[in-house]
Scaffold this active site. Structure first.
Site, PDB file in Angstrom:
ATOM      1  N   GLU A  88      -6.428  22.766   8.276  1.00 54.38           N
ATOM      2  CA  GLU A  88      -6.990  23.580   9.124  1.00 54.38           C
ATOM      3  C   GLU A  88      -7.290  23.381  10.719  1.00 54.38           C
ATOM      4  O   GLU A  88      -8.461  23.764  11.156  1.00 54.38           O
ATOM      5  CB  GLU A  88      -8.059  24.452   8.739  1.00 54.38           C
ATOM      6  CG  GLU A  88      -7.273  24.827   7.251  1.00 54.38           C
ATOM      7  CD  GLU A  88      -6.330  26.088   7.108  1.00 54.38           C
ATOM      8  OE1 GLU A  88      -5.978  26.457   7.791  1.00 54.38           O
ATOM      9  OE2 GLU A  88      -5.852  26.175   5.940  1.00 54.38           O
ATOM     10  N   CYS A 147      15.186  36.345   6.490  1.00 52.47           N
ATOM     11  CA  CYS A 147      16.438  35.824   6.555  1.00 52.47           C
ATOM     12  C   CYS A 147      17.128  34.979   6.816  1.00 52.47           C
ATOM     13  O   CYS A 147      18.636  34.815   6.427  1.00 52.47           O
ATOM     14  CB  CYS A 147      16.826  37.304   7.782  1.00 52.47           C
ATOM     15  SG  CYS A 147      15.913  35.824   9.017  1.00 52.47           S
ATOM     16  N   HIS A 185      12.245  39.071  14.067  1.00 52.59           N
ATOM     17  CA  HIS A 185      11.745  40.209  12.573  1.00 52.59           C
ATOM     18  C   HIS A 185      10.427  40.112  13.129  1.00 52.59           C
ATOM     19  O   HIS A 185       9.744  41.335  12.713  1.00 52.59           O
ATOM     20  CB  HIS A 185      12.091  39.150  10.978  1.00 52.59           C
ATOM     21  CG  HIS A 185      12.830  40.134  10.518  1.00 52.59           C
ATOM     22  ND1 HIS A 185      14.336  38.692  10.564  1.00 52.59           N
ATOM     23  CD2 HIS A 185      13.623  40.865  10.369  1.00 52.59           C
ATOM     24  CE1 HIS A 185      15.263  38.996  10.337  1.00 52.59           C
ATOM     25  NE2 HIS A 185      15.652  41.097   9.894  1.00 52.59           N
TER      26      HIS A 185
END
Length: 192
Positions: A88, A147, A185
């Site tokens: 992180e 996709c 997208h």
């Protein structure tokens, strides 16, 4: 000579899994890795690095004000460490990234950092910005959009699955709040 590595990606590319595999590889060779994760991210419990595939390990926490050089040097003096694994890393500050360069340059311990490159607005996180600038090696971990193209952006969604285009940079969450997508997208979801 030790180096600093930054493994970056969108969400769900296997960053934590890769970190845990690295820890296992060091341990399998009788070496002693030191794992850290951000205190702010408690999705899977405090002081743990967890992956979506079920692997986990205990970790030391870093907070916004943690002096990583001091903490790592103290732990290394008590018990020699062969590498530092940081999860992180997007939540690191500029100063903390600099401290990690000192771990590499002064203590000669490799530092492997794992984190997101950008937030849900497509902006660099502070930690990621300086890791991209100062790391010796940059490694992109890849995931895919629905996709089939490479996903390099992250969409934050509301409780109904609609894309959000404003809000705080940090909002802890997983698949319930974020979706990794390709740039096309991403733009479509945000109406850009």
């Amino acid at each position: 000579m030790a180096q600093m590595y930054f493994y970056y990606s969108a969400m769900n590319a296997g960053k934590s899994t890769t970190l845990l595999q690295s820890a296992f590889n060091y341990q399998e060779r009788g070496m002693n890795p030191l794992i850290f994760t951000a205190a702010i991210d408690d999705r899977f419990g405090v002081g743990k690095v967890s992956s979506r595939i079920g692997l986990e390990a205990e970790a030391h926490l870093f907070h916004a004000d943690t002096d990583l050089l001091h903490v790592i040097a103290t732990l290394h003096e008590a018990e020699p460490r062969h590498c530092i694994l940081m999860d992180e890393c997007q939540f690191l500050s500029k100063e903390q990234v600099y401290q990690l360069t000192e771990v590499v340059d002064k203590l000669d311990i490799p530092v492997l950092c794992y984190g997101l490159r950008t937030d849900f607005l497509g902006e660099l996180f502070e930690g990621s910005k300086y890791l991209l600038s100062w790391a010796d090696k940059l490694i992109e971990l890849k995931t895919i959009c629905h996709c089939g193209r490479k996903a390099n952006m992250v969409i934050r969604t509301d409780e109904h699955g609609n894309a959000i285009s404003e809000g705080d940079q940090v909002a802890i969450g997983g698949n319930d709040k974020y979706v990794s997508v390709c740039r096309q997208h991403y733009k479509e979801a945000l109406g850009r």
